[in-house]
Design a protein around this motif. Structure first.
Motif, PDB file in Angstrom:
ATOM      1  N   LEU A 155       5.600   2.075  -4.477  1.00 36.28           N
ATOM      2  CA  LEU A 155       5.293   1.011  -3.100  1.00 36.28           C
ATOM      3  C   LEU A 155       4.338   1.756  -1.998  1.00 36.28           C
ATOM      4  O   LEU A 155       5.018   2.625  -1.276  1.00 36.28           O
ATOM      5  CB  LEU A 155       6.489   0.584  -2.605  1.00 36.28           C
ATOM      6  CG  LEU A 155       7.625  -0.122  -3.967  1.00 36.28           C
ATOM      7  CD1 LEU A 155       8.882  -0.291  -3.160  1.00 36.28           C
ATOM      8  CD2 LEU A 155       6.885  -1.409  -4.297  1.00 36.28           C
ATOM      9  N   THR A 156       3.306   0.937  -1.668  1.00 33.72           N
ATOM     10  CA  THR A 156       2.285   1.425  -0.666  1.00 33.72           C
ATOM     11  C   THR A 156       3.067   1.158   0.536  1.00 33.72           C
ATOM     12  O   THR A 156       3.441  -0.197   0.880  1.00 33.72           O
ATOM     13  CB  THR A 156       0.927   0.825  -0.807  1.00 33.72           C
ATOM     14  OG1 THR A 156       0.360   1.216  -2.090  1.00 33.72           O
ATOM     15  CG2 THR A 156      -0.022   1.336   0.334  1.00 33.72           C
ATOM     16  N   PHE A 157       2.925   1.708   1.646  1.00 31.41           N
ATOM     17  CA  PHE A 157       3.400   1.621   2.837  1.00 31.41           C
ATOM     18  C   PHE A 157       2.318   2.387   4.036  1.00 31.41           C
ATOM     19  O   PHE A 157       2.033   3.458   3.606  1.00 31.41           O
ATOM     20  CB  PHE A 157       4.756   1.943   3.473  1.00 31.41           C
ATOM     21  CG  PHE A 157       5.207   1.625   4.632  1.00 31.41           C
ATOM     22  CD1 PHE A 157       5.160   0.208   5.072  1.00 31.41           C
ATOM     23  CD2 PHE A 157       5.497   2.438   5.772  1.00 31.41           C
ATOM     24  CE1 PHE A 157       5.259  -0.394   6.362  1.00 31.41           C
ATOM     25  CE2 PHE A 157       6.002   2.217   6.926  1.00 31.41           C
ATOM     26  CZ  PHE A 157       5.871   0.972   7.330  1.00 31.41           C
ATOM     27  N   GLY A 158       2.131   1.835   5.186  1.00 35.67           N
ATOM     28  CA  GLY A 158       1.165   2.476   6.136  1.00 35.67           C
ATOM     29  C   GLY A 158       0.809   1.344   7.002  1.00 35.67           C
ATOM     30  O   GLY A 158       1.162   0.135   6.781  1.00 35.67           O
ATOM     31  N   PRO A 159      -0.150   1.662   8.088  1.00 37.63           N
ATOM     32  CA  PRO A 159      -0.517   0.641   9.039  1.00 37.63           C
ATOM     33  C   PRO A 159      -1.356  -0.443   8.402  1.00 37.63           C
ATOM     34  O   PRO A 159      -1.408  -1.335   8.514  1.00 37.63           O
ATOM     35  CB  PRO A 159      -1.410   1.497   9.901  1.00 37.63           C
ATOM     36  CG  PRO A 159      -0.624   3.013   9.713  1.00 37.63           C
ATOM     37  CD  PRO A 159      -0.273   3.138   8.546  1.00 37.63           C
ATOM     38  N   ALA A 160      -2.359   0.031   7.321  1.00 40.19           N
ATOM     39  CA  ALA A 160      -3.283  -0.653   6.681  1.00 40.19           C
ATOM     40  C   ALA A 160      -2.498  -2.076   5.936  1.00 40.19           C
ATOM     41  O   ALA A 160      -2.607  -2.990   6.058  1.00 40.19           O
ATOM     42  CB  ALA A 160      -4.342  -0.383   5.760  1.00 40.19           C
ATOM     43  N   ASN A 161      -1.612  -1.543   4.847  1.00 36.03           N
ATOM     44  CA  ASN A 161      -0.879  -2.348   4.060  1.00 36.03           C
ATOM     45  C   ASN A 161      -0.042  -3.165   5.185  1.00 36.03           C
ATOM     46  O   ASN A 161       0.218  -4.540   4.759  1.00 36.03           O
ATOM     47  CB  ASN A 161      -0.058  -1.420   3.132  1.00 36.03           C
ATOM     48  CG  ASN A 161       0.673  -2.436   2.263  1.00 36.03           C
ATOM     49  OD1 ASN A 161       0.111  -3.478   1.818  1.00 36.03           O
ATOM     50  ND2 ASN A 161       1.960  -2.236   1.854  1.00 36.03           N
ATOM     51  N   THR A 162       0.445  -2.863   6.152  1.00 34.00           N
ATOM     52  CA  THR A 162       1.235  -3.662   7.069  1.00 34.00           C
ATOM     53  C   THR A 162       0.546  -4.669   7.493  1.00 34.00           C
ATOM     54  O   THR A 162       1.108  -5.935   7.405  1.00 34.00           O
ATOM     55  CB  THR A 162       1.728  -2.901   8.315  1.00 34.00           C
ATOM     56  OG1 THR A 162       3.043  -1.594   7.888  1.00 34.00           O
ATOM     57  CG2 THR A 162       2.540  -3.701   9.341  1.00 34.00           C
ATOM     58  N   GLU A 163      -0.696  -4.318   7.785  1.00 34.20           N
ATOM     59  CA  GLU A 163      -1.532  -5.662   8.618  1.00 34.20           C
ATOM     60  C   GLU A 163      -2.050  -6.751   7.283  1.00 34.20           C
ATOM     61  O   GLU A 163      -2.081  -7.809   7.851  1.00 34.20           O
ATOM     62  CB  GLU A 163      -2.858  -5.072   9.142  1.00 34.20           C
ATOM     63  CG  GLU A 163      -2.601  -4.374  10.323  1.00 34.20           C
ATOM     64  CD  GLU A 163      -1.726  -5.216  11.364  1.00 34.20           C
ATOM     65  OE1 GLU A 163      -1.945  -6.239  11.796  1.00 34.20           O
ATOM     66  OE2 GLU A 163      -0.623  -4.526  11.670  1.00 34.20           O
ATOM     67  N   THR A 164      -1.915  -6.243   6.003  1.00 37.50           N
ATOM     68  CA  THR A 164      -2.394  -7.262   4.993  1.00 37.50           C
ATOM     69  C   THR A 164      -1.045  -8.122   4.924  1.00 37.50           C
ATOM     70  O   THR A 164      -1.230  -9.377   4.454  1.00 37.50           O
ATOM     71  CB  THR A 164      -2.523  -6.459   3.549  1.00 37.50           C
ATOM     72  OG1 THR A 164      -1.360  -5.845   3.281  1.00 37.50           O
ATOM     73  CG2 THR A 164      -3.612  -5.587   3.811  1.00 37.50           C
ATOM     74  N   HIS A 165       0.001  -7.580   4.972  1.00 31.54           N
ATOM     75  CA  HIS A 165       1.477  -8.432   5.186  1.00 31.54           C
ATOM     76  C   HIS A 165       1.502  -9.410   6.214  1.00 31.54           C
ATOM     77  O   HIS A 165       1.741 -10.684   6.098  1.00 31.54           O
ATOM     78  CB  HIS A 165       2.689  -7.497   5.162  1.00 31.54           C
ATOM     79  CG  HIS A 165       3.095  -6.968   3.640  1.00 31.54           C
ATOM     80  ND1 HIS A 165       2.168  -5.947   3.146  1.00 31.54           N
ATOM     81  CD2 HIS A 165       4.009  -7.387   2.645  1.00 31.54           C
ATOM     82  CE1 HIS A 165       2.701  -5.720   1.863  1.00 31.54           C
ATOM     83  NE2 HIS A 165       3.624  -6.449   1.506  1.00 31.54           N
ATOM     84  N   VAL A 166       1.045  -8.836   7.563  1.00 30.20           N
ATOM     85  CA  VAL A 166       1.100  -9.801   8.679  1.00 30.20           C
ATOM     86  C   VAL A 166       0.071 -10.782   8.432  1.00 30.20           C
ATOM     87  O   VAL A 166       0.364 -12.091   8.647  1.00 30.20           O
ATOM     88  CB  VAL A 166       0.443  -8.958  10.005  1.00 30.20           C
ATOM     89  CG1 VAL A 166       0.317  -9.883  11.061  1.00 30.20           C
ATOM     90  CG2 VAL A 166       1.534  -7.861  10.210  1.00 30.20           C
ATOM     91  N   LEU A 167      -1.150 -10.679   7.690  1.00 31.05           N
ATOM     92  CA  LEU A 167      -1.888 -11.705   7.441  1.00 31.05           C
ATOM     93  C   LEU A 167      -1.518 -12.584   6.495  1.00 31.05           C
ATOM     94  O   LEU A 167      -1.595 -14.009   6.859  1.00 31.05           O
ATOM     95  CB  LEU A 167      -3.424 -11.176   6.675  1.00 31.05           C
ATOM     96  CG  LEU A 167      -4.690 -11.934   6.370  1.00 31.05           C
ATOM     97  CD1 LEU A 167      -5.782 -11.259   6.404  1.00 31.05           C
ATOM     98  CD2 LEU A 167      -4.274 -12.580   5.280  1.00 31.05           C
TER      99      LEU A 167
END
Length: 365
Positions: free
Chosen positions: A252-264
């Motif tokens: 499971l990927t986690f980090g700042p960039a992946n967080t923003e994809t979820h926010v979008l």
């Protein structure tokens, strides 16, 4: 009945609006159906029917060591290859590998009874859940979660427990019980915060918060949805800052960039398409380095937002990019298919790119 207006339902039926997950959940609840009855389960290819049956058999044999000669070194090497297939969204390859790898991992866990062996097995069941959820195979997804919870219980590992709770909440997300899913997430976050520290704590709280924001965005009460989503968004961003660059432990990927994809994606579910488009304005830079498991859904969510604001050409370009990035995912992704269906309905003249996407999606143009 549903909280959807008659005019909105008519627009979904005539192809003027996509059938969103929130709308599908409301339809299912109103008519006593499951969400996959409304959105449709993705069919397995003819070549995949044998591996699917083998996967079901392997999951039934969850406590039987059918591969006594298997070793942890072999299992670890195979799991690296499986993760490569998953990161590339080679769904057929994942399905083909999982049955035998589950059997080998089960035998190793039962023989060695070590935390690393049980963690590997729970990660494999998490992958089985991922596969089933993508296809909207409800019963297989729920079985995978039950087996994952069983594997986690064999040896205490708080990170694996957080992953299992995250996946369990996913079954509520995928099949319509948003409030219970949020409850699972919130209780799991408290446990992770209590039992873990450092990078493990950031990772566990982070992935749970990503699940929480996605669940919150689909609450029917949009005032409450926004409040809950903002709470989980803040927690995920804080955890991502502590965790550092995006990485993919445990599949499971986690980090700042992946967080923003979820926010979008959450902004789209909250009915804030313009905000989603703003977040996705530099999508290429944000997505650089992320696996296509994250890139393709992000392009689909951008397409959803563009469709909501009337940008049909932009939506077509974005959903095309999803197909270019991960055709096997785009084929089974419900919102990817919905975007193509609505675009096909709206276009009054032939469009070569759209005709091709409709054909690949199995949607009449």
């Amino acid at each position: 009945m549903t909280q959807l207006s008659a005019s909105y339902i008519e627009k979904i039926e005539t192809g003027d609006r996509p059938l969103t997950p929130t709308a599908a959940h409301q339809f299912a609840k109103a008519f006593g159906l499951h969400v996959e009855d409304v959105m449709g389960a993705a069919p397995v290819s003819r070549e995949g029917t044998t591996p699917l049956a083998e996967l079901e058999e392997a999951m039934r044999d969850y406590d039987i060591p059918t591969r006594p000669d298997a070793g942890m070194t072999e299992v670890a090497a195979l799991m690296v290859h499986l993760q490569q297939l998953r990161d590339g969204v080679v769904v057929s390859g994942v399905l083909a590998m999982l049955p035998e790898l589950l059997r080998k991992s089960t035998s190793v866990a039962l023989t060695e009874n070590s935390q690393s062996a049980w963690t590997a097995l729970s990660d494999l069941y998490s992958c089985a859940y991922w596969l089933a959820a993508r296809h909207r195979w409800r019963l297989l997804a729920e079985l995978a979660i039950a087996r994952q919870q069983w594997a986690v219980a064999q040896q205490d590992n708080p990170v694996s427990a957080a992953l299992a709770d995250r996946d369990r909440a996913g079954t509520y997300l995928n099949f319509g019980d948003i409030e219970r899913g949020l409850d699972v997430v919130d209780r799991a976050i408290v446990r992770a915060e209590t039992r873990l520290s450092g990078e493990e704590r950031a990772y566990s709280v982070g992935i749970l918060s990503l699940r929480g924001m996605t669940l919150a965005g689909r609450l029917t009460d949009k005032g409450l949805a926004k409040t809950e989503a903002e709470r989980h968004i803040a927690a995920a961003r804080a955890a991502a800052e502590d965790f550092g660059p995006d990485r993919t432990p445990h599949g499971l990927t986690f980090g700042p960039a992946n967080t923003e994809t979820h926010v979008l994606a959450t902004q789209v579910d909250l009915g804030e398409p313009r905000r989603a488009i703003e977040i996705g304005a530099d999508a290429d830079a944000c997505l650089q380095g992320l696996p296509v498991t994250r890139r393709a859904p992000t392009y689909i969510n951008i397409a959803r937002a563009q469709l909501d604001v009337g940008d049909r050409d932009g939506a077509l370009e974005s959903v095309s990019r999803a197909w270019d990035a991960a055709p096997e995912m785009a084929r089974i992704h419900p919102m990817g298919r919905e975007v193509v269906r609505v675009l096909s309905s709206m276009h009054r003249r032939s469009n070569e790119k759209l005709v091709k996407l409709a054909q690949m999606s199995g949607i009449p143009f």
